[in-house]
Every structure is written in C-alpha cells, then in structure tokens.
Enzyme design. Structure first.
Site, mmCIF file in Angstrom:
data_model
loop_
_atom_site.group_PDB
_atom_site.id
_atom_site.type_symbol
_atom_site.label_atom_id
_atom_site.label_comp_id
_atom_site.label_asym_id
_atom_site.label_seq_id
_atom_site.Cartn_x
_atom_site.Cartn_y
_atom_site.Cartn_z
ATOM 1 N N LYS A 63 37.673 33.748 47.978
ATOM 2 C CA LYS A 63 38.310 32.494 48.411
ATOM 3 C C LYS A 63 38.549 32.499 49.916
ATOM 4 O O LYS A 63 38.301 31.507 50.599
ATOM 5 C CB LYS A 63 39.628 32.317 47.656
ATOM 6 C CG LYS A 63 39.463 32.171 46.152
ATOM 7 C CD LYS A 63 40.753 32.479 45.407
ATOM 8 C CE LYS A 63 40.497 32.543 43.904
ATOM 9 N NZ LYS A 63 41.613 33.132 43.170
ATOM 10 N N ARG A 99 32.610 43.053 36.329
ATOM 11 C CA ARG A 99 32.474 41.721 36.932
ATOM 12 C C ARG A 99 31.001 41.329 37.016
ATOM 13 O O ARG A 99 30.120 42.177 37.053
ATOM 14 C CB ARG A 99 33.036 41.724 38.367
ATOM 15 C CG ARG A 99 34.531 41.802 38.454
ATOM 16 C CD ARG A 99 34.954 41.971 39.904
ATOM 17 N NE ARG A 99 34.565 40.813 40.684
ATOM 18 C CZ ARG A 99 35.421 39.944 41.205
ATOM 19 N NH1 ARG A 99 36.713 40.100 41.017
ATOM 20 N NH2 ARG A 99 35.011 38.922 41.920
ATOM 21 N N GLU A 144 44.225 32.234 38.498
ATOM 22 C CA GLU A 144 45.224 31.864 39.503
ATOM 23 C C GLU A 144 44.814 30.504 40.083
ATOM 24 O O GLU A 144 43.658 30.348 40.503
ATOM 25 C CB GLU A 144 45.256 32.898 40.623
ATOM 26 C CG GLU A 144 45.748 34.274 40.203
ATOM 27 C CD GLU A 144 45.725 35.237 41.378
ATOM 28 O OE1 GLU A 144 46.555 35.080 42.283
ATOM 29 O OE2 GLU A 144 44.847 36.113 41.398
#
Length: 775
Positions: free
Chosen positions: A496, A486, A271
């Site tokens: 973020k 992950r 993204e």
C-alpha cells in the site's frame, strides 16, 4: 566467549552461521537448543550428524514444555525418531498429554518408532494408487495431478520417506507413459464445453459453486490437496500440532460444538486501509472456498483497530471486490463490534497477572531484542488504575501501553495489547482513545465468532503462540490458526505504501490504474473474476510462498474471455481503402458471428461500404519474404464479407507518406484463395484505446540486488500507449463500462469507466496469445 561457544555448537548441528547467529538472538530458543545439543552429545559420545542436528533444532524451536526435552532428545539421539514426520507426531503427542506421565508404548506406536517401511512396500503402494487412476492417467498423461498418487501412497504408508515415494511415483509413471512428448509440454487443454442450453443457465455470479471453481476439472478441495487435508474437524482442535491444551479445553470445545452444531467457520479479515490485491484474491478464495466446500460459513470481518489509516472508501471497495469475485459473506462484522468485550477481557487479563501497563516508548519496543520492561512486575492494582487512566485519556500517545506477559515464537517479548490514539473512529467516534492491537484482537474476535479454522498467511506464523496463549489465558474457546504461503507476482508491487508513492510520483493514476495488480485495477483492465478464481485454484494452497509469472494469470483470462467476449473489429492505425468497383449502389449489411466457433450465440450486423479502413501494417509496398497481407500482386480477403481486394493505386501525400489505397474487389469464390484475410471497419466509430504493458522492467522491482535504484527507477516508459483516434465497428456503440470484447486479431478489450456518450474508451486486457518476447 559463551556466545562463541554456542555459535560453534550450533554450526556443528548443521545450521548456517547466519541461522546460528539469528538463533542466538532468541534467548529462550538458544537456551533450549544448547541443552538439547549437550544432552545429545552425552548420549552419542561423538559429534552430531547434520540430519540429527536438524531434528534437534526442530525439537528445540517447537517444544513448548521443557520438561519433555530430555525424553524427546533421547529418542532423536538414538535415532528412534529419525524423520520430520515422526518428530511432528512426537511433539503432538506430548502437547496432547501435558499432565500425564508418558506411556512409552503408546507414545512409540503414535510416533512410528521401530516401524520399517521397505522399498517393496512403497513400490506396492504406488502401484496400487496408479492402478486405481490408470484410465485417467493414460488419458491425461503428465497433466495428471501426481500429488494425488503420492497422497494415496502416503495414506497407506504413514511413516514412509516422502522422497522415496516421489521417486517411486516418478519411476512407475515413466515406465507406464514413456518419456514426455511435445504434446505433454503443451498447455493443458480446456475443459470440454457445456452444452449451450447448460451454459445459458450459468450466470456471471456462478464463479464458485459448491466448492468447485469454474473452468476447472478438479474441485476446490482437490486443488487444496496438501495442507488443507491435514485440517482438524470442528471440535477436534486439540489434535492439531502446536495446539495448547488446558484443563478447560475439552469443556470449551464441547460448548463450541453446541453453539455451532459442528459447522466449519472461517473468516476473511482485511484491514480497511487500502485496496485488495491479487494476493488477497487467494485469501478470499481459500477462506470462502474452504467453508463452502465443507457446507460451512465465512465471515467478512474488518480489522478496524487503527483509525489513523482507515477510510470509508476502503470498506466499500473491499465489500465490492468480495462480491465481484462471486462470494457472499455469512455476515459482515467489525473488530469494533467487540470493543467493549475486548476491553473487559483486557481488565480480566490484568486481574490474572498476565498483563501490565508499561511506559517504554515506541522506539524502545521495536525489534526482537528490546530491553525488558522495568514495569513488568508492577502490582496488579496499579496496572488496573493506570489502564483505566489510559481509557480516560490521561496519557499522551506513546506514553503508556498495555502489554501481555509472554514471549512469542520469534522471540519478541511482551507484545502490546492496547495503545493510546486520539483519532476518532469511523464507527465509534470519540468513545475510545485506546485501541487494541492485532496480536490482542485477532484471536479473541475469532473466539467470539467461533471460527474453526483461522487461515492466515505465513508471516503470521510467529503470532501463533500468542494466539493460543491469549485464548487460554482468558479461558475462552481457542480456534486453530493455520498458515499458508502468500501469492505474489513478478513484475508487480502490492505494498500500500509503495502504491501511494507510485500515485504521488504520477507513475499511475490511482489504486485502480490497470497496470497495477490491485483487484480494482484488474477489474478496470477487464480481467473477469472467474479467471482470477481459476488462477487461485490452479496455484493451490501450499506452505511455501508462491511467486507466479503474470502470463500464467493472463492465460486464465484468455480461457474465460475466449468463451465470453463477443467478437468485433477495430483498427488501431487506420489506412483508408477505396473500393473502386464496389458491387452495390449503397452499403451492404454484413452478418458477423459473435463467436465464430459457435454461431448459436448469435450475430451482429456491420455496414460494408466502398470506403473501408484497414490496419496500416496490413499493407506494404515492398514486402519482405513471407509477408502474406496486401501488397502489389498479392490480394487479401476481407473477413466476413466474402470479398477479396486487390491493389490498383497507392495515393501518397506531399511527404511521401501513404494516405490511401485504391483497390478492386471480387467474390472470394471467383478466383484463387488469398493468402490471408484481414479485419476492417466501414462507417466506424472513433474511440480511444489504451494499450498496457508491464509497469516494471525487472521481475523483482523491490530487490536492491536487481534494481539498485529502487522500484521507482525501474518504471517501464512504454507501460501505457494511448491510441486517441482508433476506429471500431458500430456493433459496440451501446457498450457499457466493463463490457468485454475480442477485437479480431488484436486482443481482448474492456470498456473503461472514463467512457462517455459518443466517446468510448477501451483498455486492452490481454493480447490474443502470450507474447513470445516476454521472459
């Protein structure tokens, strides 16, 4: 009362109370599990043991065709299927035979029913695997990849118990090698260096070539051993556990193979709403590396479906970081490239009765227990008109959504496919005021690009059902989604939103502050891309989430910089030393090897004059026992000069602080060898040096149990120390941003982009050795 009965039933299967309560929230799962448990009890006539209960839960949570429930429960209850491996094979079998009556003999053969694997067979298979790799095993000892032995034994004995194989491997390896020695516990030795002429031909871009990570003895495919070896071949998607077949599946796969020629295709789909971090490095390496290892291609596809959060700088930074890590995409694409097709498919989905326009508000849709939509069964023609009205801007944001008629794996009902957003898009401008969601977009973009392996992190596992459902609902080619764990680091934050909070609080300068673990920050700090790729390869790809210690990444950095960062000398806390009997009328030119261990890599020249500067810590008037550097009656050598200095006089200021030293010098070979050789500079450059430590004081700064006050309360006040008047030798005068050096005895340093003409700024990348004080 029914809920209490179900809770008791589920805990009786071996589920924890918390797991049982979570299961009850999922109506479809709890109903299927209740039915499975009831049937099993009727078969057994007694309580269900925990092993059987675990299998029943796995069966209920993964079975998509309830018509097969009774058939499979009977095999589990009668212990004809008694391992997870057999259950997975059974589920795969019924998925791949959705329309056929089950051939019992064929089913039992495919699921290993009645197959007995004896301890003797396991012993023989492990022994054969060890004999095959015996020379390498004896050489590498406990550094050998034991997973290779287990994998080969499992390949011979498909239905053997994994724990028994591991136990047998451990026993036979111990018998062959004996107990671990101190050498076995030391760090793995580096790969033998290539000949100089071979190394000279290697460029910085040769990070991963033909699927092989630089600096690794194992190929990338061997590093991915485990999950990646289970991957289907192109066109054999239907053999994957969980893959949903339809009457059109085989024709679609045939067309897919005609288009791709049987090529492996992956994609990296970030993204564009933030900077990539160390976890993305693993995703980049896996997607690009898996394609490269199989002579395939990898797309870089921007998931640009939320214009509110997307910025041009993020697109540029993501492209830069992919290139920095050494990868070139086959093609750069955007989800917005396909907006027209995605819209047309949404209309088709409504026509097929599989989507509807809903007016529930955002807060009503949150969570997994939202109320069913009262508009779920509205007429198709009405939804078509309303969806067209959404596109024409006749609804306010949040007033209408398009939802798909399915229940996802985690129990979430009817995920949103389109929502209204009056935000101009960076590529399509004001053309659209409705934008597709991830759940709708991702699988269809994969289908358009004929992706063979859609590699996602574990949190997207709950989306796998919607992924397969949507492709099949539209009768388009359906790729396979594979999930992996992950990669996280202790003492780090990569969210973020939270990085923006750190910036706003002044704790860090920006996304590329060298104390962060974004890729731009690691580059600025001086981490070589090769080191990051090597780290990702060493971590490997597993289903389980991996949280690593930062010092393991730093060790990979040292391995690379030791061979690539030329030496120089710098002094952080200068102390002036005057050589009263300097042996020449003017400064001498000293030849210093760029790499002392390999002088074929050249030399650089530094001046050596009657005034030099040493580290203040390299002198003590009253040294403690064991101190080996300059002191009264204790001379030291000056590195690379061939001279030894001896203290004659200490010059102090009014406050009693030592201001300078007067020494005499002699040739190093003209007397007793000194206890130590220290670094120094003469006629130096003044520079700024930034020394970095961990940004957070605790391993898990986001864990309320560990840091009750929140991550902003856990900041390390000593995470940045700026030395404004450090001294460095003239060999670095022409250095450019991101050039890297080893400052002798101090660590590895990289030139910061803040540098300007006549004023270099260096970031300490890592120390020379791991700090033993770090946990």
């Amino acid at each position: 009362m029914a809920a209490l009965d179900s809770l008791s039933l589920f805990t009786g299967l071996g589920l924890s109370e918390h797991k049982a309560r979570e299961t009850l929230k999922n109506t479809a799962l709890s109903a299927q599990l209740r039915e499975a448990a009831t049937q099993a009890q009727q078969t057994l006539g007694s309580t269900i043991d925990k092993a059987t209960g675990t299998l029943l839960y796995g069966l209920a949570s993964r079975l998509r065709d309830p018509r097969r429930l009774s058939f499979l429960v009977s095999y589990v209850a009668n212990k004809k299927i008694h391992t997870e491996l057999q259950l997975s094979a059974a589920l795969e079998y019924v998925r791949s035979h959705p329309l056929d009556p089950i051939n019992t003999q064929d089913f039992e053969q495919e699921c290993g029913v009645g197959v007995m694997v004896t301890p003797e067979q396991i012993e023989e298979a492990v022994e054969a695997a060890i004999n095959c790799h015996r020379p390498q095993l004896l050489e590498e000892r406990y550094r050998f990849n034991m997973g290779l032995l287990m994998g080969e034994a499992r390949a011979v004995l498909k239905w053997a118990d994994g724990k028994m194989i591991k136990h047998e491997v451990d026993m036979q390896v111990l018998h062959l090698l004996g107990p671990k020695t101190e050498n076995d516990l030391e760090k793995k030795p580096k790969v033998s260096k290539a000949r100089p002429e071979e190394k000279d031909r290697r460029t910085a871009k040769d990070v991963v070539e033909n699927g092989e990570a630089a600096g690794q003895t194992l190929s990338l495919m061997e590093q991915l051993r485990g999950e990646a070896l289970k991957f289907h071949k192109p066109g054999e998607n239907y053999k994957t556990p969980g893959y949903v077949t339809t009457p059109h599946t085989m024709d679609l796969l045939k067309q897919h193979l005609e288009i791709t020629g049987g090529q492996v295709r992956t994609r990296f789909p970030p993204e564009p709403n933030g900077i990539l971090h160390i976890g993305h490095a693993k995703a980049i390496n896996f997607n690009f590396g898996y394609a490269k290892a199989n002579n395939g291609i990898c797309f870089l596809r921007f998931d640009d479906t939320n214009p509110e959060k997307e910025e041009a700088k993020f697109f540029t930074a993501i492209c830069d970081m992919v290139a920095w890590l050494g990868y070139t995409p086959y093609k750069v694409t955007y989800a917005s490239d396909y907006f027209d097709q995605l819209y047309a498919w949404a209309v088709e989905l409504i026509h097929r009765g599989q989507a509807y326009v809903c007016h529930q508000r955002g807060e009503e849709l949150k969570g997994h227990n939202s109320l069913p939509s009262p508009w779920r069964d509205r007429p198709i023609e009405e939804s078509l008109l309303l969806f067209e009205a959404m596109r024409k801007g006749k609804f306010a944001e949040g007033e209408a959504t398009l939802r798909m008629k399915l229940v996802m794996e985690d129990g979430k009902m009817d995920p949103v496919a389109y929502r209204v957003k009056y935000t101009p898009h960076h590529r399509t401008g004001d053309t659209w005021c409705i934008y597709p969601t991830y759940d709708y977009t991702h699988c269809l973009c994969d289908s358009i690009e004929h992706i063979t392996h859609s590699l996602c992190t574990k949190e997207f596992q709950a989306r796998r059902s919607s992924y397969f459902w949507l492709c099949n609902a539209l009768d388009v080619y359906c790729p396979v989604q594979w999930e992996y764990g992950r990669l996280n680091l202790h003492y780090a934050i990569v969210s973020k939103r939270k990085i923006l909070q750190l910036v706003a609080a002044g704790a860090v300068r920006d996304w590329d502050d060298p104390r962060l673990f974004t890729l731009t920050a690691l580059r600025r700090r001086g981490f070589p891309p090769e080191a990051i790729n090597n780290f990702c390869a060493r971590v490997g790809v597993t289903v389980a989430q991996t949280t690593m210690e930062p010092h393991l990444l730093e060790a990979c950095v040292r391995d690379v910089l030791n061979d690539t960062a030329p030496r120089a000398m710098a002094v952080l806390e200068p102390l002036q030393v005057i050589i009263t009997n300097f042996p020449a009328a003017k400064s001498l030119d000293i030849q210093v090897p760029n790499f002392p261990a390999d002088e074929t890599k050249g030399f650089h020249q530094v001046p050596f004059g009657p005034i030099v500067f040493i580290e203040r810590t390299d002198f003590k008037e009253e040294p403690e026992p064991g101190y080996k550097r300059l002191a009264w009656g204790q001379p030291v050598g000056l590195r690379h000069t061939g001279y030894v200095i001896e203290l004659q006089h200490v010059v102090k200021g009014p406050s009693g602080c030592v201001e300078s030293l007067e020494v005499t010098c002699r040739r190093a070979d003209a007397g007793e060898k000194p206890k130590a050789f220290i670094h120094w500079v003469s006629q130096p450059l003044t520079c700024e040096i930034r020394l970095y430590e961990r940004l957070f004081q605790h391993k898990n700064p986001e864990d309320p149990a560990e840091v009750p006050g929140g991550f902003l309360s856990d900041l390390n006040p000593a995470s940045l120390q700026v030395v404004e008047a450090a001294l460095v030798d003239y060999s670095v005068a022409l250095a450019k941003p991101f050039d890297k050096f080893q400052f002798e005895r101090l660590g590895y340093f990289s030139v910061d982009p803040d540098s300007c003409q006549g004023q270099l700024v260096f970031n300490r990348t890592v120390t020379l050795k791991e700090d033993p004080g770090k946990v």
